[in-house]
Design an enzyme around this catalytic site. Structure first.
Site, PDB file in Angstrom:
ATOM      1  N   GLY A 171      58.998  24.455  59.680  1.00 24.87           N
ATOM      2  CA  GLY A 171      59.668  23.976  60.883  1.00 24.87           C
ATOM      3  C   GLY A 171      60.916  23.181  60.539  1.00 24.87           C
ATOM      4  O   GLY A 171      60.931  22.420  59.568  1.00 24.87           O
ATOM      5  N   ARG A 228      61.738  18.216  67.389  1.00 23.83           N
ATOM      6  CA  ARG A 228      62.380  18.627  66.144  1.00 23.83           C
ATOM      7  C   ARG A 228      63.913  18.586  66.231  1.00 23.83           C
ATOM      8  O   ARG A 228      64.586  18.662  65.217  1.00 23.83           O
ATOM      9  CB  ARG A 228      61.990  20.065  65.790  1.00 23.83           C
ATOM     10  CG  ARG A 228      60.539  20.266  65.454  1.00 23.83           C
ATOM     11  CD  ARG A 228      60.349  21.652  64.829  1.00 23.83           C
ATOM     12  NE  ARG A 228      58.962  21.891  64.499  1.00 23.83           N
ATOM     13  CZ  ARG A 228      58.350  21.404  63.428  1.00 23.83           C
ATOM     14  NH1 ARG A 228      59.006  20.627  62.598  1.00 23.83           N
ATOM     15  NH2 ARG A 228      57.084  21.681  63.196  1.00 23.83           N
ATOM     16  N   ASP A 233      54.135  20.805  53.477  1.00 25.13           N
ATOM     17  CA  ASP A 233      53.046  21.130  52.559  1.00 25.13           C
ATOM     18  C   ASP A 233      53.001  22.614  52.212  1.00 25.13           C
ATOM     19  O   ASP A 233      52.755  22.980  51.057  1.00 25.13           O
ATOM     20  CB  ASP A 233      51.714  20.701  53.176  1.00 25.13           C
ATOM     21  CG  ASP A 233      50.565  20.767  52.184  1.00 25.13           C
ATOM     22  OD1 ASP A 233      50.563  19.968  51.236  1.00 25.13           O
ATOM     23  OD2 ASP A 233      49.672  21.620  52.350  1.00 25.13           O
ATOM     24  N   THR A 241      59.098  16.774  56.878  1.00 25.16           N
ATOM     25  CA  THR A 241      58.253  17.065  58.032  1.00 25.16           C
ATOM     26  C   THR A 241      58.358  15.919  59.025  1.00 25.16           C
ATOM     27  O   THR A 241      58.311  14.753  58.633  1.00 25.16           O
ATOM     28  CB  THR A 241      56.766  17.263  57.652  1.00 25.16           C
ATOM     29  OG1 THR A 241      55.977  17.340  58.841  1.00 25.16           O
ATOM     30  CG2 THR A 241      56.236  16.140  56.783  1.00 25.16           C
ATOM     31  N   ARG A 281      58.618  30.797  58.226  1.00 22.31           N
ATOM     32  CA  ARG A 281      57.307  30.431  57.685  1.00 22.31           C
ATOM     33  C   ARG A 281      56.789  31.533  56.759  1.00 22.31           C
ATOM     34  O   ARG A 281      55.580  31.750  56.629  1.00 22.31           O
ATOM     35  CB  ARG A 281      56.321  30.170  58.824  1.00 22.31           C
ATOM     36  CG  ARG A 281      56.725  28.984  59.706  1.00 22.31           C
ATOM     37  CD  ARG A 281      55.627  28.573  60.661  1.00 22.31           C
ATOM     38  NE  ARG A 281      56.057  27.512  61.564  1.00 22.31           N
ATOM     39  CZ  ARG A 281      56.042  26.225  61.270  1.00 22.31           C
ATOM     40  NH1 ARG A 281      55.621  25.849  60.073  1.00 22.31           N
ATOM     41  NH2 ARG A 281      56.450  25.321  62.148  1.00 22.31           N
ATOM     42  N   GLU A 326      48.708  16.934  69.378  1.00 20.87           N
ATOM     43  CA  GLU A 326      48.286  18.309  69.636  1.00 20.87           C
ATOM     44  C   GLU A 326      46.997  18.650  68.893  1.00 20.87           C
ATOM     45  O   GLU A 326      46.223  19.505  69.315  1.00 20.87           O
ATOM     46  CB  GLU A 326      49.388  19.286  69.226  1.00 20.87           C
ATOM     47  CG  GLU A 326      49.721  19.244  67.735  1.00 20.87           C
ATOM     48  CD  GLU A 326      50.850  20.177  67.334  1.00 20.87           C
ATOM     49  OE1 GLU A 326      51.278  20.978  68.185  1.00 20.87           O
ATOM     50  OE2 GLU A 326      51.285  20.098  66.177  1.00 20.87           O
ATOM     51  N   ARG A 333      49.665  13.617  85.572  1.00 24.46           N
ATOM     52  CA  ARG A 333      50.517  14.738  85.163  1.00 24.46           C
ATOM     53  C   ARG A 333      50.592  14.783  83.638  1.00 24.46           C
ATOM     54  O   ARG A 333      50.423  13.766  82.965  1.00 24.46           O
ATOM     55  CB  ARG A 333      51.920  14.594  85.746  1.00 24.46           C
ATOM     56  CG  ARG A 333      51.974  14.654  87.265  1.00 24.46           C
ATOM     57  CD  ARG A 333      51.727  16.082  87.745  1.00 24.46           C
ATOM     58  NE  ARG A 333      51.897  16.175  89.190  1.00 24.46           N
ATOM     59  CZ  ARG A 333      50.918  16.009  90.076  1.00 24.46           C
ATOM     60  NH1 ARG A 333      49.691  15.703  89.646  1.00 24.46           N
ATOM     61  NH2 ARG A 333      51.148  16.116  91.375  1.00 24.46           N
ATOM     62  N   ASP A 345      56.078  15.270  60.936  1.00 17.19           N
ATOM     63  CA  ASP A 345      54.712  14.779  61.056  1.00 17.19           C
ATOM     64  C   ASP A 345      54.406  13.623  60.111  1.00 17.19           C
ATOM     65  O   ASP A 345      53.396  12.937  60.275  1.00 17.19           O
ATOM     66  CB  ASP A 345      53.708  15.904  60.796  1.00 17.19           C
ATOM     67  CG  ASP A 345      53.730  16.967  61.880  1.00 17.19           C
ATOM     68  OD1 ASP A 345      54.059  16.624  63.026  1.00 17.19           O
ATOM     69  OD2 ASP A 345      53.425  18.131  61.574  1.00 17.19           O
ATOM     70  N   ARG A 364      51.459   7.136  89.009  1.00 16.47           N
ATOM     71  CA  ARG A 364      50.740   8.192  88.291  1.00 16.47           C
ATOM     72  C   ARG A 364      50.378   7.768  86.870  1.00 16.47           C
ATOM     73  O   ARG A 364      50.933   6.823  86.315  1.00 16.47           O
ATOM     74  CB  ARG A 364      51.603   9.453  88.187  1.00 16.47           C
ATOM     75  CG  ARG A 364      51.841  10.179  89.488  1.00 16.47           C
ATOM     76  CD  ARG A 364      52.876  11.262  89.277  1.00 16.47           C
ATOM     77  NE  ARG A 364      53.086  12.048  90.489  1.00 16.47           N
ATOM     78  CZ  ARG A 364      54.152  12.810  90.712  1.00 16.47           C
ATOM     79  NH1 ARG A 364      55.118  12.872  89.802  1.00 16.47           N
ATOM     80  NH2 ARG A 364      54.269  13.490  91.843  1.00 16.47           N
ATOM     81  N   ASP A 367      53.185  13.605  57.181  1.00 13.67           N
ATOM     82  CA  ASP A 367      51.833  13.732  56.646  1.00 13.67           C
ATOM     83  C   ASP A 367      51.774  14.268  55.218  1.00 13.67           C
ATOM     84  O   ASP A 367      50.732  14.731  54.762  1.00 13.67           O
ATOM     85  CB  ASP A 367      50.982  14.620  57.565  1.00 13.67           C
ATOM     86  CG  ASP A 367      51.555  16.024  57.723  1.00 13.67           C
ATOM     87  OD1 ASP A 367      52.600  16.331  57.110  1.00 13.67           O
ATOM     88  OD2 ASP A 367      50.964  16.808  58.494  1.00 13.67           O
ATOM     89  N   GLY A 392      51.533  16.943  65.804  1.00 12.30           N
ATOM     90  CA  GLY A 392      50.619  16.276  64.889  1.00 12.30           C
ATOM     91  C   GLY A 392      49.360  17.089  64.749  1.00 12.30           C
ATOM     92  O   GLY A 392      48.383  16.854  65.461  1.00 12.30           O
ATOM     93  N   ARG A 393      49.393  18.077  63.850  1.00 11.98           N
ATOM     94  CA  ARG A 393      48.254  18.984  63.680  1.00 11.98           C
ATOM     95  C   ARG A 393      47.079  18.282  63.013  1.00 11.98           C
ATOM     96  O   ARG A 393      45.929  18.382  63.455  1.00 11.98           O
ATOM     97  CB  ARG A 393      48.687  20.187  62.838  1.00 11.98           C
ATOM     98  CG  ARG A 393      47.579  21.179  62.520  1.00 11.98           C
ATOM     99  CD  ARG A 393      48.104  22.348  61.716  1.00 11.98           C
ATOM    100  NE  ARG A 393      49.029  23.149  62.504  1.00 11.98           N
ATOM    101  CZ  ARG A 393      48.661  24.179  63.282  1.00 11.98           C
ATOM    102  NH1 ARG A 393      47.374  24.517  63.367  1.00 11.98           N
ATOM    103  NH2 ARG A 393      49.543  24.849  63.974  1.00 11.98           N
TER     104      ARG A 393
END
Length: 342
Positions: free
Chosen positions: A10, A275, A102, A125, A71, A222, A266, A127, A162, A129, A170-171
């Site tokens: 990504g 990104r 990674d 990344t 990828r 996510e 919502r 992320d 609301r 991570d 964030g996998r």
């Protein structure tokens, strides 16, 4: 010295800062740099462009990557690895600098260990991570993008009384969710590191409404999981590195909150917005520093390494130690965030 650069996985803000710095360092020492296009695909197909300081000096503020990305996994491509080995020889390359996460760096590590290819890794990344480095470039810009989006959502949430559920990337790790949640004064933070108890979240939102706060912000990764349930996925199809496409937990959480509390709720999925954009000052500097040291490792012939941020220093660490294990969110950050989640 003739070096090649590629960007895989990504995209993220700061990639061009790394490219610019590597090109400059190699050129300052009388060398030449080329850029493989679209990640490992370009290395397999020998699809590249020449990179010169005069052509890369102004790319620093640009988001994404001028080299393109993919990828592609050479180990899933027929003869992909051998093609890279052959192309390195035919192009007379002395070094290959892979900028990625990674998956991308895992390939670089295997090419070094299995075929002794002169590879160097640079951690990328949003992320945050990746093991062996304190921070990755792209993370800071991502946080600012999320913060800006949530600040805008807050005004409509407050106006309409609301709850807004914001799904971020964030996998495996909740760095983005936790840090942006702290920065945005979220009422709940759901991360992959611990199963989420939505009843606790609902009770907290209801109590805060009773106390006079008429809206709520819930941040969710996510890859977060609800108690007794697995990952929420868009489909079962896997990419070249065996990852399923995540997404949809924000909507699921919003529906549960509305049903249990009766509060209009919502959901917003920020997705690839995280990104994009021009890199922050921090990411421009970090990307530049990592690129400089990646170029210097290449010039020294110190291969099989990844450049990493340790404290305030940039150091070289073995690629094999830097890949394969996700760096999840440190518990102390969740503990600190927890002071505002009671």
């Amino acid at each position: 010295m003739k070096a090649a650069i590629l960007t895989g996985g990504g995209d993220c803000p700061g990639l061009n800062a790394v490219i610019r710095a590597v090109v400059r360092v190699i050129a300052n020492n009388g060398g030449q740099t080329i850029g493989f296009l679209e990640g490992w695909r370009g290395a397999i197909e020998a699809n590249y462009i020449d990179l010169k300081p005069s052509e890369t000096d102004e790319i620093l503020p640009k988001g994404g990557t001028i080299l393109g990305s993919s990828r592609t996994n050479p180990y899933k491509d027929d003869n992909g690895v051998q093609k890279i080995v052959d192309n390195m020889k035919s192009l007379d390359l002395d070094a290959l600098i892979a900028i990625g996460g990674d998956d991308t760096l895992g390939v670089a590590s295997k090419l070094y260990s299995d075929h002794q290819l002169p590879t160097i890794g640079c951690p990328k990344t949003i992320d945050n991570d990746l093991s062996s480095t304190d921070f990755t470039f792209g993370f800071d810009t991502c946080l600012n993008t999320v913060m800006d989006a949530v600040d805008k959502l807050r005004t409509t949430a407050e106006s309409h009384r609301r709850v807004m559920v914001v799904e971020v990337m964030g996998r495996h790790a909740g760095w983005i969710t936790c840090f942006s949640g702290i920065a945005c004064a979220a009422d709940a933070i759901l991360v992959p590191e611990q199963e989420a108890d939505l009843q606790d979240v609902c009770d907290r939102l209801a109590k805060r409404r009773e106390d006079g706060k008429h809206y709520g912000i819930v941040m969710v990764s996510e890859g977060a999981q609800l108690k007794g349930e697995g990952l929420v996925t868009q489909d079962a199809e896997l990419d070249d590195f065996g990852h399923v496409k995540l997404g949809g937990i924000g909507r699921k959480v919003a529906r549960i909150i509305e049903k249990r509390t009766g509060i209009e709720t919502r959901d917003v999925t920020l997705g690839h917005l995280q990104r994009g954009g021009s890199p922050s000052a921090y990411d421009r500097v970090l990307g530049t520093r990592l690129g400089i040291h990646a170029g210097r490792l290449a010039l020294k012939g110190d291969f099989g390494k990844m450049v990493a941020l340790r404290g305030l220093e940039i150091v070289g660490v073995p690629l094999a130690e830097a890949v394969g294990t996700m760096r999840t969110l440190y518990p102390e950050f969740l503990d600190e965030a927890g002071e505002f989640l009671k």
